[in-house]
Design a protein around this motif. Structure first.
Motif, PDB file in Angstrom:
ATOM      1  N   MET A 282       0.812  -1.217   0.000  1.00 45.38           N
ATOM      2  CA  MET A 282       0.000   0.000   0.000  1.00 45.38           C
ATOM      3  C   MET A 282       0.850   1.273   0.000  1.00 45.38           C
ATOM      4  N   LEU A 283       2.037   1.208   0.602  1.00 40.05           N
ATOM      5  CA  LEU A 283       2.904   2.383   0.689  1.00 40.05           C
ATOM      6  C   LEU A 283       3.921   2.448  -0.452  1.00 40.05           C
ATOM      7  N   TYR A 284       3.796   1.555  -1.413  1.00 43.25           N
ATOM      8  CA  TYR A 284       4.701   1.523  -2.564  1.00 43.25           C
ATOM      9  C   TYR A 284       4.040   2.276  -3.709  1.00 43.25           C
ATOM     10  N   PRO A 285       4.475   3.476  -4.024  1.00 41.12           N
ATOM     11  CA  PRO A 285       3.788   4.278  -5.051  1.00 41.12           C
ATOM     12  C   PRO A 285       3.640   3.573  -6.384  1.00 41.12           C
ATOM     13  N   ALA A 286       4.603   2.725  -6.746  1.00 41.20           N
ATOM     14  CA  ALA A 286       4.543   2.030  -8.033  1.00 41.20           C
ATOM     15  C   ALA A 286       3.331   1.111  -8.114  1.00 41.20           C
ATOM     16  N   PHE A 287       2.903   0.566  -6.980  1.00 40.60           N
ATOM     17  CA  PHE A 287       1.742  -0.310  -7.003  1.00 40.60           C
ATOM     18  C   PHE A 287       0.502   0.440  -7.472  1.00 40.60           C
ATOM     19  N   TRP A 288       0.318   1.642  -6.973  1.00 44.59           N
ATOM     20  CA  TRP A 288      -0.868   2.417  -7.343  1.00 44.59           C
ATOM     21  C   TRP A 288      -0.826   2.826  -8.804  1.00 44.59           C
TER      22      TRP A 288
END
Length: 407
Positions: free
Chosen positions: A305-311
């Motif tokens: 959730m805190l990994y910007p690339a996931f979003w």
């Protein structure tokens, strides 16, 4: 030595090569090293109480041909060359396998150009395949409805845990050592090698090989390696066809994959034990080893959730991702997807089966790493992306990794 080792507290063990991870890639690498350097002292450590427990043990059992992969990629190269290597190993160890073949089926007009491009890719990868129409498709798979299909002869089925057990036996007979219940907690690199602490057990090695699968990025991070990626766990959920309806699937049956989505779509897989599985869909797992919908680990979930690339990747695939989530919670929606291939399949023909979790590497730029991905330094090498067809390609991957390691 024919038994797995159990270290006494405080014992320092010294090796030439230390492999972290007891899945099929780690075992294949250790096996390749015993062949390359028979005099070397080799150890493999695994945090679970058994080998091949996670991705290898929850594998669909398909021997992939390599049709989906970009020409000249490691995936394409290893899938193609692995056929002879894997079959020879299985013949030597009396491991059953079958080259049953598969059909990739276009069920709608808009899929036909995609099917043709996929066929050309298979030709570029020098595979034995052919385009077939509805009549020939019915001869191969009588219950499948389709406008056109690719018949891939070089696809097969196998039980990869049997391969893993045979590899472990070979490693031990070559005086390699295997340690279970041994979890890496600290990795310290020095001038002449690497020290690995596992609780109150310590290993010292000239060279470290990280084959930790779902935790490979964490092992690399513990050592201080800069990798520009993170493992995102995706759960694949399956159903099994009831025995009285298994006759509806003769070979392997796949849809035409969406080239914009990183997964192949739900399909039918005949297993080497005679059972037939349907799936998987692909949904984000809230735990790296989360095989159930209810499995949750705060650290694992927060990392994603805190990994910007996931979003970024989630926004790019929001439509297909939503469909996967719906299929996860609705058997009716799951079956509807399967009915595109086999219209006669019904809800009552399926029962829930075991799920799997795929370790997918995602870069900080928000790109899913498509090929096998390896980074190294003077004293270590890290296999940081080895999803499907890693099991198919495992012996070739192990051979490749062994060649990258300084003698």
């Amino acid at each position: 030595m024919n038994v797995f080792q159990k270290l006494l507290p405080g014992v320092m063990m010294v090796y030439d090569y230390l492999i972290v991870g007891g899945g099929i890639v780690g075992l294949s690498t250790a096996y390749a090293l015993t062949k390359r350097d028979p005099q070397a002292k080799i150890a493999l450590i695994e945090k679970e109480s058994s080998l091949a427990y996670h991705q290898t043990g929850h594998n669909s059992g398909v021997i992939h041909s390599g049709i989906y992969y970009k020409p000249r990629s490691l995936k394409a190269k290893f899938s193609k060359e692995e056929g002879k290597r894997l079959r020879a190993f299985c013949d030597l160890h009396d491991i059953p396998y079958e080259l049953c073949g598969k059909v990739i089926v276009a069920t709608e007009q808009e899929e036909l150009p995609l099917l043709d491009r996929l066929y050309q890719r298979g030709l570029d990868n020098k595979l034995d395949l052919s385009i077939i129409g509805p009549e020939q498709l019915k001869e191969i798979e009588p219950h499948v409805a389709g406008l056109k299909a690719i018949w891939v002869k070089e696809t097969g089925i196998i039980h990869y845990q049997q391969v893993a057990r045979a590899l472990a036996k070979e490693i031990q007979e070559a005086n390699g050592e295997i340690f279970l219940n041994t979890k890496v907690e600290k990795v310290q690199e020095g001038k002449h090698g690497v020290m690995v602490e596992c609780g109150n057990r310590t290993f010292e090695t000239r060279y470290l090989i990280n084959c930790a699968g779902l935790h490979c990025d964490r092992i690399a991070a513990i050592q201080g390696m800069k990798t520009n990626m993170k493992i995102i766990p995706f759960r694949g959920e399956y159903y099994e066809i009831k025995p009285n309806k298994r006759h509806m699937v003769k070979h392997l049956i796949y849809p035409v994959p969406n080239p914009k989505f990183p997964f192949l779509g739900v399909h039918f897989t005949r297993m080497i034990d005679g059972s037939v599985h349907a799936g998987p869909n692909a949904v984000l797992s809230m735990k790296r080893e989360g095989y159930l919908k209810t499995d949750f680990d705060f650290k694992d979930f927060a990392e994603v959730m805190l990994y910007p690339a996931f979003w970024k990747i989630a926004r790019q695939n929001i439509g297909e991702g939503f469909k996967e989530i719906v299929r996860s919670f609705s058997k009716k929606a799951f079956v509807k997807s399967l009915q595109r291939l086999i219209p006669a399949i019904m809800d009552d023909d399926l029962v829930a089966s075991e799920n799997g979790v795929r370790a997918q590497a995602l870069t900080r730029e928000g790109k899913l790493i498509d090929d096998f991905f390896v980074v190294s330094n003077e004293h270590s090498i890290h296999i940081l992306n080895a999803p499907s067809p890693a099991a198919t390609s495992s012996l070739s991957i192990g051979h490749y990794i062994s060649e990258q390691i300084p003698g």
